[in-house]
Write a protein that holds these residues in place. Structure first.
Motif, mmCIF file in Angstrom:
data_model
loop_
_atom_site.group_PDB
_atom_site.id
_atom_site.type_symbol
_atom_site.label_atom_id
_atom_site.label_comp_id
_atom_site.label_asym_id
_atom_site.label_seq_id
_atom_site.Cartn_x
_atom_site.Cartn_y
_atom_site.Cartn_z
ATOM 1 N N ALA A 1 0.849 -1.194 0.000
ATOM 2 C CA ALA A 1 0.000 0.000 0.000
ATOM 3 C C ALA A 1 0.883 1.242 0.000
ATOM 4 C CB ALA A 1 -0.922 0.000 1.213
ATOM 5 N N ILE A 2 0.651 2.113 -0.979
ATOM 6 C CA ILE A 2 1.488 3.301 -1.157
ATOM 7 C C ILE A 2 0.586 4.527 -1.266
ATOM 8 C CG2 ILE A 2 3.272 4.393 -2.576
ATOM 9 C CD1 ILE A 2 3.812 1.576 -3.747
ATOM 10 N N ARG A 3 0.787 5.474 -0.367
ATOM 11 C CA ARG A 3 0.042 6.730 -0.446
ATOM 12 C C ARG A 3 0.849 7.712 -1.278
ATOM 13 N NH1 ARG A 3 -1.899 9.044 5.148
ATOM 14 N NH2 ARG A 3 0.300 9.559 5.413
ATOM 15 N N VAL A 4 0.225 8.269 -2.320
ATOM 16 C CA VAL A 4 0.924 9.141 -3.256
ATOM 17 C C VAL A 4 0.148 10.434 -3.430
ATOM 18 C CG1 VAL A 4 1.918 9.369 -5.570
ATOM 19 C CG2 VAL A 4 1.802 7.127 -4.505
ATOM 20 N N ASN A 5 0.865 11.538 -3.370
ATOM 21 C CA ASN A 5 0.284 12.841 -3.672
ATOM 22 C C ASN A 5 -0.390 12.785 -5.039
ATOM 23 O OD1 ASN A 5 0.598 15.520 -5.177
ATOM 24 N ND2 ASN A 5 0.934 16.159 -3.066
ATOM 25 N N ASP A 6 -1.617 13.316 -5.112
ATOM 26 C CA ASP A 6 -2.397 13.239 -6.345
ATOM 27 C C ASP A 6 -1.668 13.852 -7.538
ATOM 28 O OD1 ASP A 6 -5.151 13.058 -7.826
ATOM 29 O OD2 ASP A 6 -4.468 15.127 -8.084
ATOM 30 N N GLY A 7 -0.930 14.933 -7.291
ATOM 31 C CA GLY A 7 -0.223 15.570 -8.396
ATOM 32 C C GLY A 7 0.886 14.726 -8.971
ATOM 33 N N LEU A 8 1.382 13.755 -8.203
ATOM 34 C CA LEU A 8 2.497 12.921 -8.647
ATOM 35 C C LEU A 8 2.064 11.548 -9.146
ATOM 36 C CD1 LEU A 8 4.939 13.692 -5.709
ATOM 37 C CD2 LEU A 8 5.099 14.580 -8.030
ATOM 38 N N SER A 9 0.889 11.091 -8.740
ATOM 39 C CA SER A 9 0.485 9.726 -9.077
ATOM 40 C C SER A 9 0.436 9.440 -10.576
ATOM 41 C CB SER A 9 -0.857 9.388 -8.421
ATOM 42 O OG SER A 9 -1.863 10.298 -8.796
ATOM 43 N N PRO A 10 0.044 10.399 -11.460
ATOM 44 C CA PRO A 10 0.053 10.064 -12.889
ATOM 45 C C PRO A 10 1.447 9.746 -13.425
ATOM 46 C CG PRO A 10 -1.257 12.042 -12.488
ATOM 47 C CD PRO A 10 -0.511 11.750 -11.225
ATOM 48 N N VAL A 11 2.487 10.229 -12.746
ATOM 49 C CA VAL A 11 3.853 9.999 -13.195
ATOM 50 C C VAL A 11 4.469 8.794 -12.499
ATOM 51 C CG1 VAL A 11 6.154 11.008 -13.396
ATOM 52 C CG2 VAL A 11 4.144 12.452 -13.658
ATOM 53 N N LEU B 1 -0.124 1.317 5.620
ATOM 54 C CA LEU B 1 0.664 1.818 4.506
ATOM 55 C C LEU B 1 2.087 1.300 4.603
ATOM 56 C CD1 LEU B 1 -0.287 5.615 4.281
ATOM 57 C CD2 LEU B 1 -1.003 3.793 2.729
ATOM 58 N N ASP B 2 2.667 0.993 3.442
ATOM 59 C CA ASP B 2 4.081 0.616 3.376
ATOM 60 C C ASP B 2 4.955 1.822 3.062
ATOM 61 O OD1 ASP B 2 4.119 -2.495 3.491
ATOM 62 O OD2 ASP B 2 2.495 -2.011 2.104
ATOM 63 N N LEU B 3 4.468 2.691 2.196
ATOM 64 C CA LEU B 3 5.212 3.887 1.803
ATOM 65 C C LEU B 3 4.265 5.068 1.694
ATOM 66 C CD1 LEU B 3 7.716 2.985 -1.103
ATOM 67 C CD2 LEU B 3 8.281 3.637 1.246
ATOM 68 N N ASP B 4 4.811 6.255 1.926
ATOM 69 C CA ASP B 4 4.077 7.507 1.738
ATOM 70 C C ASP B 4 4.969 8.404 0.886
ATOM 71 O OD1 ASP B 4 2.288 9.556 1.910
ATOM 72 O OD2 ASP B 4 2.570 9.940 4.050
ATOM 73 N N VAL B 5 4.456 8.851 -0.256
ATOM 74 C CA VAL B 5 5.265 9.637 -1.191
ATOM 75 C C VAL B 5 4.595 10.976 -1.427
ATOM 76 C CG1 VAL B 5 6.271 9.740 -3.494
ATOM 77 C CG2 VAL B 5 6.108 7.543 -2.313
ATOM 78 N N GLY B 6 5.340 12.047 -1.215
ATOM 79 C CA GLY B 6 4.802 13.377 -1.448
ATOM 80 C C GLY B 6 5.656 14.439 -0.806
ATOM 81 N N VAL B 7 5.107 15.639 -0.732
ATOM 82 C CA VAL B 7 5.768 16.767 -0.075
ATOM 83 C C VAL B 7 5.181 16.855 1.326
ATOM 84 C CG1 VAL B 7 6.228 19.241 -0.159
ATOM 85 C CG2 VAL B 7 6.014 17.919 -2.287
ATOM 86 N N ALA B 8 6.027 16.740 2.332
ATOM 87 C CA ALA B 8 5.504 16.648 3.687
ATOM 88 C C ALA B 8 6.276 17.543 4.646
ATOM 89 C CB ALA B 8 5.560 15.197 4.177
ATOM 90 N N ASP B 9 5.711 17.717 5.836
ATOM 91 C CA ASP B 9 6.360 18.459 6.907
ATOM 92 C C ASP B 9 7.487 17.612 7.496
ATOM 93 O OD1 ASP B 9 4.484 20.490 6.550
ATOM 94 O OD2 ASP B 9 3.053 19.468 7.880
ATOM 95 N N PRO B 10 8.344 18.207 8.335
ATOM 96 C CA PRO B 10 9.403 17.417 8.980
ATOM 97 C C PRO B 10 8.814 16.194 9.678
ATOM 98 C CG PRO B 10 9.763 19.744 9.376
ATOM 99 C CD PRO B 10 8.424 19.632 8.700
ATOM 100 N N LEU C 1 10.996 25.478 -3.819
ATOM 101 C CA LEU C 1 11.088 24.150 -4.409
ATOM 102 C C LEU C 1 10.177 23.187 -3.664
ATOM 103 C CD1 LEU C 1 14.882 23.485 -5.076
ATOM 104 C CD2 LEU C 1 13.052 23.451 -6.772
ATOM 105 N N ALA C 2 9.658 22.209 -4.372
ATOM 106 C CA ALA C 2 8.891 21.132 -3.742
ATOM 107 C C ALA C 2 9.802 19.915 -3.628
ATOM 108 C CB ALA C 2 7.659 20.794 -4.580
ATOM 109 N N LYS C 3 10.133 19.531 -2.405
ATOM 110 C CA LYS C 3 10.994 18.374 -2.184
ATOM 111 C C LYS C 3 10.112 17.140 -1.994
ATOM 112 C CE LYS C 3 13.272 17.808 1.704
ATOM 113 N NZ LYS C 3 14.293 17.938 2.783
ATOM 114 N N VAL C 4 10.216 16.205 -2.917
ATOM 115 C CA VAL C 4 9.387 14.999 -2.893
ATOM 116 C C VAL C 4 10.155 13.889 -2.178
ATOM 117 C CG1 VAL C 4 8.212 13.259 -4.293
ATOM 118 C CG2 VAL C 4 8.211 15.663 -5.015
ATOM 119 N N GLU C 5 9.537 13.335 -1.142
ATOM 120 C CA GLU C 5 10.166 12.313 -0.319
ATOM 121 C C GLU C 5 9.317 11.047 -0.308
ATOM 122 O OE1 GLU C 5 12.174 15.076 3.171
ATOM 123 O OE2 GLU C 5 10.227 14.138 3.518
#
Length: 308
Positions: free
Chosen positions: A99-109, A145-154, A270-274
């Protein structure tokens, strides 16, 4: 005596949540419809909830069932791992779901690139992409969730992070529009043309407004939508502007979606994607394997972003 839950019942619950149908769940599980219906009755007694209720001609899950679905999947995945030794086995033999949570703006890529890599190496592994309705870490902690991908707070101390890439926001417009035919975008354009704001939280203001305000200028937001994908579709219709990640804008243009993107003539952060995971998965071979493929999947994107 209260009905006891076991893995077979949880598999029925999972199939019912995925299909929303007793007959479809029976087909998936290679059971008869009466047997699946009896299992649903056992689930209702064990969980003290109706699980599925009638809505018109179909069935819909109860709020309790919706809340429990991700946790049940995590339990089934954990049970599957007990039957194999990922450190010494071939991923082709794995039968599990990540299970991977992905920011909607990045999921198409990201989603198609990662899916292709995983399908080639581990055809029985399924990826379940989860919408980023929240950035809270609880689902990483409880194993949903196994992974979370997106722009996040510390991150909190129990989460691990790895930066995948950093990206600029660009202005996306319809290729056939006046802005699409222009050689560049100006501050006057930003102020003159209407904007579509893409915000999961429904926000009409952002870093662009702050940059314009420092110049004594402002923009006009005519609509706020929950995702960049919807904003880009609206941009197709005429002279409007929407801001989005450059990596997604390039992805759409390369696939001949009639859009064009311009650099924003202002300094934006900049948007840092982690990607993030819980620390208990640091040394888990299957999780390491998934993270490796995520890094490899984004490498072509990093190369593209580093060209300019």
């Amino acid at each position: 005596m209260a009905e006891q839950l076991d893995l077979n019942l949880l598999r029925v619950f999972d199939a019912l949540m995925d299909t929303g149908s007793v007959s479809a769940a029976a087909t998936r599980l290679h059971l008869s419809i009466p047997a699946t219906s009896r299992a649903l009755g056992r689930l209702r007694r064990a969980m003290n909830d109706q699980i599925l209720v009638r809505a018109g001609r179909g069935l819909v899950p109860t709020p309790f069932a919706q809340r429990s679905a991700a946790r049940v999947k995590a339990l089934l995945d954990a049970a599957a791992e007990l039957r194999v030794d990922p450190a010494g086995s071939d991923p082709r033999s794995w039968r599990r779901t990540f299970a991977i949570r992905v920011n909607d703006g990045l999921s198409p890529v990201l989603a198609p690139r990662l899916t292709h890599r995983i399908a080639v190496e581990a055809p029985e592994v399924r990826l379940r992409f989860v919408a980023q309705d929240t950035k809270e870490p609880d689902q990483l902690r409880d194993g949903s969730l196994d992974l979370d991908v997106g722009v996040a707070d510390p991150p909190p101390p129990d989460l691990r992070t790895q930066t995948l890439f950093s990206d600029h926001f660009v202005a996306v417009v319809a290729a056939h529009s006046d802005l699409g035919r222009a050689s560049r975008l100006t501050v006057d354009d930003l102020c003159a043309y209407p904007h579509i704001s893409a915000s999961r939280r429904g926000l009409a203001r952002g870093p662009l407004d702050e940059a314009l305000q420092r110049l004594g200028r402002s923009r006009r937001v005519v609509a706020v939508v929950p995702s960049f994908a919807v904003a880009a579709l609206i941009a197709l219709e005429g002279d409007v502007i929407c801001l989005g990640p450059r990596v997604v804008a390039e992805h759409l243009v390369e696939r001949q979606v009639p859009l064009r993107w311009h650099k924003v003539p202002l300094e934006l952060p900049l948007a840092k994607v982690e990607m993030r995971w819980h620390r208990r998965l640091d040394d888990d071979p299957a999780s390491q394997w998934l993270r490796h493929h995520m890094v490899e999947a984004v490498q072509p994107l990093v190369t593209t972003l580093n060209r300019t």
